[in-house]
Design an enzyme around this catalytic site. Structure first.
Site, PDB file in Angstrom:
ATOM      1  N   LEU A  23       2.497   2.999  -2.986  1.00  0.00           N
ATOM      2  CA  LEU A  23       3.524   3.810  -1.907  1.00  0.00           C
ATOM      3  C   LEU A  23       2.430   4.471  -0.864  1.00  0.00           C
ATOM      4  CD1 LEU A  23       6.462   4.778  -4.182  1.00  0.00           C
ATOM      5  CD2 LEU A  23       6.067   2.900  -2.554  1.00  0.00           C
ATOM      6  N   ASP A  24       2.606   4.749   0.184  1.00  0.00           N
ATOM      7  CA  ASP A  24       1.751   5.493   0.961  1.00  0.00           C
ATOM      8  C   ASP A  24       1.999   7.221   0.750  1.00  0.00           C
ATOM      9  OD1 ASP A  24       3.629   6.952   2.772  1.00  0.00           O
ATOM     10  OD2 ASP A  24       3.813   4.962   3.909  1.00  0.00           O
ATOM     11  N   ILE A  25       1.087   7.984   0.901  1.00  0.00           N
ATOM     12  CA  ILE A  25       1.118   9.350   0.692  1.00  0.00           C
ATOM     13  C   ILE A  25       2.409  10.057   1.141  1.00  0.00           C
ATOM     14  CG2 ILE A  25       0.003  10.086   2.873  1.00  0.00           C
ATOM     15  CD1 ILE A  25      -1.705  12.008   1.085  1.00  0.00           C
TER      16      ILE A  25
END
Length: 323
Positions: A148-150
């Site tokens: 999952l991206d930041i």
């Protein structure tokens, strides 16, 4: 052996397609085929993945970088080993205890990733990662199932079984991912129809399998969207292709595994054997027979208050350390 020989001869142009045994060339007694032993053991990357050293793709990259040795010799892609033959495998010079790893029970964690954490094992800048809060292991390690991206929060699965992680991430499995997304912009039915039918992104066509209205009025609305793959920032890019800005993104389901409503951000919960075997069956792996969890459900499930206190304590220590 007969089946192997037939398969090898299918692509030889000088052999007739007529497979009558009287017209097939006979193998000489001292032919190379009779001397070549059948490949034994399992592929090296598969064994190391199952031993918890990373996903198969990660292990393949490590092997290609000449960082893996088998009995003192640099390994190459395609090498096979027999785990029970006393073979010694090293990664970056460190001996891997394969016997212990083979006995390791397949474990899966559900983690509620907060925004601001990176899906990487180590960050050169010292930023928080999703691995920081996970329980420590001996003889194995946690492997993230996807990323999952930041700026995305929500459900993230971890497992000790690299083969399970690899299969769950592979696009061919088409495991459903569901996200709750808050968007900013004017959304109409025609736009939703385009997003379900498919739009062209820079890395190919993409679409939502399902879109459900989740509430909100005006320019800020919530939608629950489902897709079948996990390409980089795919949910955000799909909405952005329609001129819509995503202001909040939370993954709430992976397959049939839903994010626990009682799990606080930054908290984790080990999954029960039935859920572990659901994931294994989903990707064609045999069921696990053991679990690290106690048979007494009330004993092994920590109370929500305990999880929240642990998360708060970790956050306070992290802030103090960074100062």
């Amino acid at each position: 052996m007969k089946a192997t020989t037939t398969k090898r001869t299918q692509n030889r142009p000088h052999f007739s397609q007529n497979r009558d045994k009287n017209t097939m060339p006979k193998a000489r007694p001292n032919s190379n085929i009779s001397k070549t032993p059948a490949a034994e053991g399992e592929k090296l990357q598969k064994v190391l993945a199952r031993a918890g050293q990373g996903s198969r793709r990660e292990i393949e990259a490590i092997i290609a970088e000449n960082r893996v040795s088998v009995d003192g010799k640099i390994a190459t892609l395609g090498d096979r080993i027999n785990v029970h033959s006393g073979v010694k495998v090293r990664i970056d010079g460190h001996l891997i205890n394969l016997t212990q790893a083979q006995k390791e029970v397949c474990r899966v964690l559900m983690y509620y990733k907060p925004e601001g954490e990176l899906c990487t094992r180590h960050d050169p800048e010292g930023r928080a990662t999703v691995f920081d809060r996970l329980p420590r292991l001996t003889g194995a390690r946690w492997i993230a199932v996807g990323r999952l991206d930041i700026n995305t929060s929500g459900l993230l699965l971890f497992t000790t079984d690299g083969e399970l992680a690899n299969r769950l991430m592979h696009p061919s499995r088409e495991v459903e991912r569901e996200y709750s997304v808050r968007v900013f912009g004017q959304v109409d039915e025609a736009m939703l129809a385009r997003l379900k039918k498919g739009v062209q992104l820079e890395d190919g066509p993409a679409n939502f399998k399902e879109i459900k209205f989740g509430g909100g009025v005006g320019m800020n609305q919530w939608f629950d969207v489902t897709l079948m793959e996990g390409r980089n920032r795919e949910v955000r890019r799909l909405w952005e292709s329609q001129g819509i800005q995503v202001s909040r993104l939370i993954r709430i389901r992976y397959g049939n595994i839903k994010l626990m409503k009682t799990l606080p951000r930054g908290g984790w919960q080990e999954m029960e054997l039935a859920d572990v075997n659901y994931l294994r069956d989903l990707v064609g792996l045999p069921p696990e027979t053991e679990t690290k969890l106690s048979a007494d459900k009330t004993r092994h499930k920590p109370k929500v208050g305990q999880i929240r206190k642990a998360v708060k304590r970790y956050s306070e220590l992290s802030k103090r350390y960074k100062k």
